[in-house]
Motif scaffolding. Structure first.
Motif, PDB file in Angstrom:
ATOM      1  N   GLN A 112       0.833  -1.206   0.000  1.00 30.13           N
ATOM      2  CA  GLN A 112       0.000   0.000   0.000  1.00 30.13           C
ATOM      3  C   GLN A 112       0.865   1.253   0.000  1.00 30.13           C
ATOM      4  O   GLN A 112       0.610   2.205  -0.760  1.00 30.13           O
ATOM      5  CB  GLN A 112      -0.920  -0.002   1.213  1.00 30.13           C
ATOM      6  N   LYS A 113       1.886   1.275   0.847  1.00 32.87           N
ATOM      7  CA  LYS A 113       2.774   2.436   0.911  1.00 32.87           C
ATOM      8  C   LYS A 113       3.489   2.654  -0.427  1.00 32.87           C
ATOM      9  O   LYS A 113       3.651   3.801  -0.868  1.00 32.87           O
ATOM     10  CB  LYS A 113       3.804   2.235   2.020  1.00 32.87           C
ATOM     11  N   ASP A 114       3.904   1.569  -1.064  1.00 34.93           N
ATOM     12  CA  ASP A 114       4.621   1.700  -2.331  1.00 34.93           C
ATOM     13  C   ASP A 114       3.701   2.227  -3.424  1.00 34.93           C
ATOM     14  O   ASP A 114       4.104   3.095  -4.217  1.00 34.93           O
ATOM     15  CB  ASP A 114       5.204   0.349  -2.738  1.00 34.93           C
ATOM     16  N   ILE A 115       2.466   1.720  -3.504  1.00 28.42           N
ATOM     17  CA  ILE A 115       1.524   2.226  -4.510  1.00 28.42           C
ATOM     18  C   ILE A 115       1.263   3.712  -4.277  1.00 28.42           C
ATOM     19  O   ILE A 115       1.253   4.513  -5.219  1.00 28.42           O
ATOM     20  CB  ILE A 115       0.208   1.428  -4.464  1.00 28.42           C
ATOM     21  N   ALA A 116       1.061   4.082  -3.010  1.00 26.47           N
ATOM     22  CA  ALA A 116       0.831   5.491  -2.691  1.00 26.47           C
ATOM     23  C   ALA A 116       2.018   6.354  -3.112  1.00 26.47           C
ATOM     24  O   ALA A 116       1.858   7.430  -3.704  1.00 26.47           O
ATOM     25  CB  ALA A 116       0.559   5.643  -1.195  1.00 26.47           C
ATOM     26  N   ARG A 117       3.220   5.894  -2.832  1.00 25.04           N
ATOM     27  CA  ARG A 117       4.422   6.654  -3.184  1.00 25.04           C
ATOM     28  C   ARG A 117       4.523   6.852  -4.691  1.00 25.04           C
ATOM     29  O   ARG A 117       4.813   7.962  -5.175  1.00 25.04           O
ATOM     30  CB  ARG A 117       5.669   5.923  -2.668  1.00 25.04           C
ATOM     31  N   ARG A 118       4.250   5.799  -5.449  1.00 26.87           N
ATOM     32  CA  ARG A 118       4.383   5.874  -6.904  1.00 26.87           C
ATOM     33  C   ARG A 118       3.269   6.726  -7.524  1.00 26.87           C
ATOM     34  O   ARG A 118       3.484   7.404  -8.538  1.00 26.87           O
ATOM     35  CB  ARG A 118       4.435   4.466  -7.487  1.00 26.87           C
ATOM     36  N   CYS A 119       2.092   6.701  -6.921  1.00 27.03           N
ATOM     37  CA  CYS A 119       1.028   7.598  -7.386  1.00 27.03           C
ATOM     38  C   CYS A 119       1.399   9.054  -7.139  1.00 27.03           C
ATOM     39  O   CYS A 119       1.198   9.918  -8.002  1.00 27.03           O
ATOM     40  CB  CYS A 119      -0.290   7.262  -6.698  1.00 27.03           C
ATOM     41  N   ARG A 120       1.934   9.336  -5.944  1.00 24.04           N
ATOM     42  CA  ARG A 120       2.363  10.716  -5.640  1.00 24.04           C
ATOM     43  C   ARG A 120       3.425  11.180  -6.629  1.00 24.04           C
ATOM     44  O   ARG A 120       3.375  12.300  -7.135  1.00 24.04           O
ATOM     45  CB  ARG A 120       2.916  10.810  -4.220  1.00 24.04           C
ATOM     46  N   ALA A 121       4.388  10.319  -6.918  1.00 25.79           N
ATOM     47  CA  ALA A 121       5.483  10.694  -7.815  1.00 25.79           C
ATOM     48  C   ALA A 121       4.964  10.992  -9.217  1.00 25.79           C
ATOM     49  O   ALA A 121       5.520  11.851  -9.923  1.00 25.79           O
ATOM     50  CB  ALA A 121       6.526   9.570  -7.864  1.00 25.79           C
TER      51      ALA A 121
END
Length: 327
Positions: free
Chosen positions: A248-257
């Motif tokens: 979940q954290k990784d998907i969120a990070r990549r969406c933000r980027a």
């Protein structure tokens, strides 16, 4: 920030819809795995949109959650109690399941049902029936999700029912499509072309990440979709649960980027299906999801089947608001 409820019996009343809007709801999801636009059309036209107008939310969202390639149990006459250690037949002469499951299954594989609440292990398999042992029991009901751990089951992007519902989307004011089990960019492109062909290019696509294949192709899905949905129910079925928070954290990070908004969904306030007050862990989960950059939050069973839909929306909005003030 958008706050979504899921339509169901508890909130299919005007006074409850009014309460949800007063609590801060900005849109509602229709789960087409359990209904159709025709079946809930009267609620939408006579109650949902009038309630939105009265609340001053003429731009409220209406989200269709398609069936897509998701696999589900067929219709059952009644709930069936499964006991751990017992046997269960899937297919001919037993519980109806998609043919794709029967064709892909092998002995030793496991089948989680209802977001993993139930778990079966295949003992014997054939092209028409599976003999399974119940590993984790409980009530089995119609239309509950199921999957085959470790195997990608070949299914179409859009079902005939999906196409029928999409053809009626414009008439009911649909603004967003939740596309389930998105596997790669091709799935999003197929839906986009379908919407364009129906004269609905303005409808936004929310691509649900629910399995390993979609997560593996996340960057191309982010590029193709209007939003991403971190659908933790089935996503959690595809991996050990203790790995889910990191994913979940990784998907969120990549969406933000990528500058792409994302929706967080599944069990945000699960305990409030039965209780008027959430757990401390649930409000912390919501708070941290907002800090991670979520652009929307969605309640599912809390409003579709729960006893306290308005209270759940109130806690969702207030907790997220506190996190936004921190940001």
């Amino acid at each position: 920030m958008d706050y979504y409820a899921t339509l169901g019996d508890p909130c299919a009343r005007r006074e409850v819809l009014d309460g949800l809007f007063q609590a801060g709801m900005t849109g509602i999801r229709v789960n087409l795995s359990h209904t159709s636009l025709d079946k809930c059309g009267a609620i939408l036209e006579r109650m949902y949109w009038p309630a939105a107008c009265q609340a001053g939310r003429e731009q409220a969202h209406l989200i269709l959650d398609l069936q897509g390639p998701e696999l589900r149990v067929g219709e059952l006459p009644r709930a069936i109690a499964l006991r751990a250690g017992g046997d269960l037949l899937l297919g001919d002469g037993g519980i109806p399941v998609p043919q794709a499951i029967l064709q892909a299954a092998c002995p030793g594989q496991q089948i989680p049902i209802d977001d993993g609440a139930l778990l079966l292990e295949i003992r014997r398999s054939s092209p028409t029936v599976l003999l399974c042992r119940v590993v984790r029991g409980g009530p089995l009901r119609s239309k509950k999700s199921l999957s085959l751990l470790g195997t990608e089951v070949d299914t179409p992007t859009l079902t005939p029912d999906d196409l029928d519902n999409l053809a009626k989307a414009g008439r009911f004011g649909v603004t967003h499509i939740l596309q389930p089990f998105v596997r790669d960019r091709r799935d999003v492109d197929i839906l986009r072309r379908t919407l364009d062909g129906l004269g609905l290019p303005q409808v936004k696509i929310m691509a649900k990440i629910e399995e390993d294949r979609g997560y593996g192709n996340l960057d191309e899905i982010i590029a193709a979709a209007d939003q991403v949905c971190i659908a933790r129910g089935d996503l959690g079925n595809s991996m050990p649960l203790w790995k889910l928070p990191g994913i979940q954290k990784d998907i969120a990070r990549r969406c933000r980027a990528a500058g792409r908004g994302f929706c967080l969904v599944t069990q945000l306030l699960w305990s409030m299906e039965q209780r008027p007050v959430p757990t401390r862990a649930e409000v912390s989960d919501i708070y941290n999801g907002v800090l991670d950059g979520a652009s929307s939050l969605m309640l599912t069973g809390e409003t579709a089947a729960g006893r306290f839909p308005v209270q759940a929306m109130d806690y969702l909005v207030k907790t997220a608001g506190e996190a936004l003030r921190t940001i």
